[in-house]
Design a protein around this motif. Structure first.
Motif, short mmCIF file in Angstrom:
data_model
loop_
_atom_site.label_atom_id
_atom_site.label_comp_id
_atom_site.label_asym_id
_atom_site.label_seq_id
_atom_site.Cartn_x
_atom_site.Cartn_y
_atom_site.Cartn_z
N VAL A 261 0.83 -1.21 0.00
CA VAL A 261 0.00 0.00 0.00
C VAL A 261 0.86 1.26 0.00
N LEU A 262 1.92 1.27 0.82
CA LEU A 262 2.70 2.50 0.99
C LEU A 262 3.92 2.61 0.05
N LYS A 263 4.26 1.52 -0.61
CA LYS A 263 5.43 1.52 -1.49
C LYS A 263 5.41 2.67 -2.51
N PRO A 264 4.27 2.89 -3.20
CA PRO A 264 4.27 3.97 -4.19
C PRO A 264 4.60 5.33 -3.60
N VAL A 265 4.36 5.50 -2.29
CA VAL A 265 4.62 6.80 -1.66
C VAL A 265 6.12 7.03 -1.49
N TYR A 266 6.84 5.98 -1.07
CA TYR A 266 8.26 6.20 -0.73
C TYR A 266 9.27 5.61 -1.70
N GLN A 267 8.83 4.68 -2.55
CA GLN A 267 9.80 3.90 -3.34
C GLN A 267 10.72 4.77 -4.23
N ALA A 268 10.13 5.69 -4.96
CA ALA A 268 10.94 6.50 -5.89
C ALA A 268 12.01 7.29 -5.14
N THR A 269 11.61 7.92 -4.04
CA THR A 269 12.55 8.74 -3.27
C THR A 269 13.65 7.88 -2.66
N MET A 270 13.27 6.72 -2.12
CA MET A 270 14.25 5.87 -1.46
C MET A 270 15.22 5.25 -2.47
N LEU A 271 14.70 4.90 -3.64
CA LEU A 271 15.58 4.36 -4.69
C LEU A 271 16.56 5.44 -5.16
N GLU A 272 16.04 6.63 -5.31
CA GLU A 272 16.89 7.75 -5.73
C GLU A 272 18.01 7.97 -4.72
N ALA A 273 17.67 7.85 -3.42
CA ALA A 273 18.67 8.06 -2.37
C ALA A 273 19.77 7.01 -2.43
N VAL A 274 19.40 5.74 -2.61
CA VAL A 274 20.44 4.70 -2.65
C VAL A 274 21.28 4.83 -3.93
N LEU A 275 20.64 5.22 -5.03
CA LEU A 275 21.39 5.39 -6.28
C LEU A 275 22.35 6.57 -6.19
N ALA A 276 21.93 7.62 -5.47
CA ALA A 276 22.83 8.77 -5.27
C ALA A 276 24.06 8.30 -4.48
N ASN A 277 23.84 7.45 -3.46
CA ASN A 277 24.97 6.90 -2.69
C ASN A 277 25.88 6.06 -3.57
N THR A 278 25.26 5.22 -4.43
CA THR A 278 26.05 4.36 -5.33
C THR A 278 26.95 5.22 -6.23
N GLU A 279 26.36 6.28 -6.79
CA GLU A 279 27.12 7.15 -7.69
C GLU A 279 28.25 7.84 -6.95
N LEU A 280 27.95 8.31 -5.73
CA LEU A 280 28.98 9.00 -4.95
C LEU A 280 30.14 8.06 -4.63
N VAL A 281 29.83 6.84 -4.23
CA VAL A 281 30.88 5.88 -3.89
C VAL A 281 31.68 5.52 -5.14
N ASN A 282 30.98 5.36 -6.25
CA ASN A 282 31.66 5.04 -7.51
C ASN A 282 32.59 6.17 -7.95
N ALA A 283 32.23 7.40 -7.57
CA ALA A 283 33.07 8.56 -7.93
C ALA A 283 34.14 8.82 -6.86
N GLY A 284 34.23 7.91 -5.88
CA GLY A 284 35.26 8.04 -4.85
C GLY A 284 34.91 9.03 -3.75
N GLN A 285 33.61 9.39 -3.67
CA GLN A 285 33.18 10.33 -2.62
C GLN A 285 32.42 9.60 -1.51
N ALA A 286 32.17 10.33 -0.42
CA ALA A 286 31.45 9.71 0.71
C ALA A 286 29.95 9.68 0.42
N PRO A 287 29.27 8.58 0.78
CA PRO A 287 27.81 8.53 0.58
C PRO A 287 27.10 9.56 1.45
N LYS A 288 25.87 9.93 1.03
CA LYS A 288 25.19 11.07 1.65
C LYS A 288 23.95 10.67 2.46
#
Lengths: 439, 80
Positions: A261-288
């Protein structure tokens, strides 16, 4: 009173889960999830298995294992293909899914949505060049910020609006071109969708231009500032996060699949957050972002909603009820893969006043504890999206990119959830004594 | 009145817990094997994706094909 509240909650949940835009977003992200996980695993393999230059642990750095670095290009290419085009894929899939709900399965629907989205994107890129003081503008390119997860919200909104406009125009039949009967159906159909498609794209593109002219900022910037950032702030902040997962557990205890029921509310934002961390780590920066999609799987829904692994352990340790013990034993194997329907519906936890409180309390406590451990630096950030069915401890190790602190934190979370459930298991022992006396 | 509320609750619960016809199961055994094939042997992955026995729906086929196409192009470009 209890029934009244249950009915009201069910009505809200029913409206949310059957809302067509929510359904389209949920289905689109379900189809995208394997791609996101593939991309995350490729970054993980490129860094933890194949990299000879990383400062962290890597298999390729061990003697005789340097040949693994030959696979770096393969994993980097897969990462590029999957995570860098997330918004483009989301636009296409949301349009297809919304089209399905609206009974418009035409191929043109996702094309119109994608064209509309691209009409709102910048087609130039400013970049710095070595030896030149001023940045150089490259024209006729689609900047990465519009194709990767950063553009997700604009993409989602555009896909929904474009599809709705297109469907409304087509269904109104006002722009239908009357063809003679001798014209084949597929040809007349092509003409019938011509004007709705063109008008939809022009309307979206025109609105983008008007918005920029009036407000002096692009829709991408406006949505980023007014929707994406505040929503991310709420959901990746501890109070908002705890509220949404407490609510999910409340849905569960009244018999509704709270996660769905609640997945549609948070899924996009939470996925975006983990992907931002992945990109930061891949670029040699600290996750956020501490709180993200991987954090949910590792510390909030491990072994299923309500962290029922704690209840299984508590029952096996302290329960005197044979029926509870039998269900707990049966639930160990699926629980290892984070499936707990045998517990929620078998014990049951659903509509069971005894286990309602710990079921809601356990994930709140474990999430708060893990958040604190991450803040103090003991537990590594969750940086890679992993399948939610990965067993506990292994999931913490993979999602954090090899942090033993994360593994230990998850183990402590299991102990916390066991301690939360234990008093209620003792209470359930008392109920069996009362039942025996009454008999 | 109370009975009709209870019936309504039961109906709503059933409605909420019934999987939607359009819902996608992304992690079946067939699909997991295809995801791996898409990276390791892309042509065979595409075959599995579009074959008659394929368990993928149209949305998944389009998304996976897009990713495999970009992946293969990028890989060839980086190897040349």
């Amino acid at each position: 009173m209890g029934d009244f509240l249950t009915e009201k909650l069910l009505v809200i949940a029913s409206k949310m889960s059957s809302q067509r835009h929510m359904v389209a977003i949920k289905n689109a992200f379900t189809a995208l999830l394997p791609i996101i996980i593939t991309g995350a695993f490729c970054v993980l393999f490129a860094n933890v298995v194949c990299s000879t230059t990383t400062t962290g642990i890597s298999l390729a750095k061990l003697p005789g294992m340097a040949w693994l670095s030959n696979f770096t290009d393969m994993f980097n290419a897969a990462y590029y293909a999957s995570l860098n085009f997330l918004t483009v894929l989301a636009v296409i899939l949301i349009a297809i899914e919304l089209g399905k709900v609206l009974n418009h399965k035409e191929t043109i629907v996702p094309i119109v949505a994608l064209s509309s989205y691209i009409s709102l994107c910048d087609t130039f890129l400013k970049t710095s060049v070595e030896g030149l003081a001023d940045p150089v503008t490259i024209v006729n390119v689609l900047p990465r910020a519009f194709t990767n997860a950063q553009g997700l919200f604009l993409g989602m909104i555009t896909a929904l609006v474009a599809t709705e406009i297109y469907v409304k125009i087509v269904d109104s039949r006002k722009l239908e071109i009357k063809m003679p009967d001798t014209v084949p159906t597929n040809v007349s159909h092509s003409f019938n969708i011509l004007f709705p498609s063109v008008i939809t794209i022009l309307l979206i593109s025109g609105f983008g231009l008007l918005f920029k002219t009036v407000f002096g900022m692009t829709l991408y910037d406006a949505i980023g500032t007014m929707i994406q950032t505040p929503l991310r702030g709420v959901l990746t902040g501890l109070p908002g996060y705890l509220l949404i997962f407490a609510l999910s557990c409340v849905f569960w205890v009244i018999g509704i699949h709270g996660t769905q029921v609640l997945k549609p509310v948070y899924q996009a934002t939470m996925l975006e957050a983990v992907l931002a961390n992945t990109e930061l780590v891949n670029a040699g920066q600290a996750p956020k972002y501490i709180l993200n999609e991987a954090f949910i799987s590792v510390f909030t829904t491990m072994s299923g909603a309500g962290i029922t692994i704690g209840l299984i352990i508590a029952i096996l340790i302290a329960s005197k009820r044979d029926d509870f013990k039998a269900i707990a034993k049966l639930s160990v194997a699926p629980g290892l893969f984070n499936i707990n329907e045998t517990m929620t519906f078998g014990l049951p936890i659903v509509l069971n006043p005894l286990f309602m409180i710990p079921f809601i309390l356990a994930p709140i406590l474990t999430a708060s504890f893990a958040y604190f451990m991450t803040v103090i630096g003991f537990c590594g950030y969750m940086v890679y999206a992993v399948p939610w069915t990965t067993p506990p401890l292994l999931i913490a190790w993979l999602a954090s990119g090899g942090s033993m602190g994360a593994v230990i934190t998850q183990a402590i979370c299991i102990v916390i959830s066991t301690l939360v459930y234990l008093p209620f298991v003792f209470a359930s022992n008392r109920t069996i004594n009362q039942e025996a006396v009454s008999e | 009145m109370n009975r009709s509320r209870k019936e309504n609750i039961m109906d709503l619960k059933q409605q909420l817990n019934t999987p939607s016809q359009n819902s996608i199961k992304a992690f079946t055994r067939y699909k997991l094997a295809t995801y791996v094939c898409n990276i390791v042997v892309p042509p065979y992955g595409l075959y599995r994706l579009w074959s008659r026995q394929s368990e993928f729906c149209l949305s998944e086929k389009i998304a996976q094909t897009f990713v495999v196409s970009v992946y293969v192009t990028t890989l060839i470009q980086s190897l040349i």
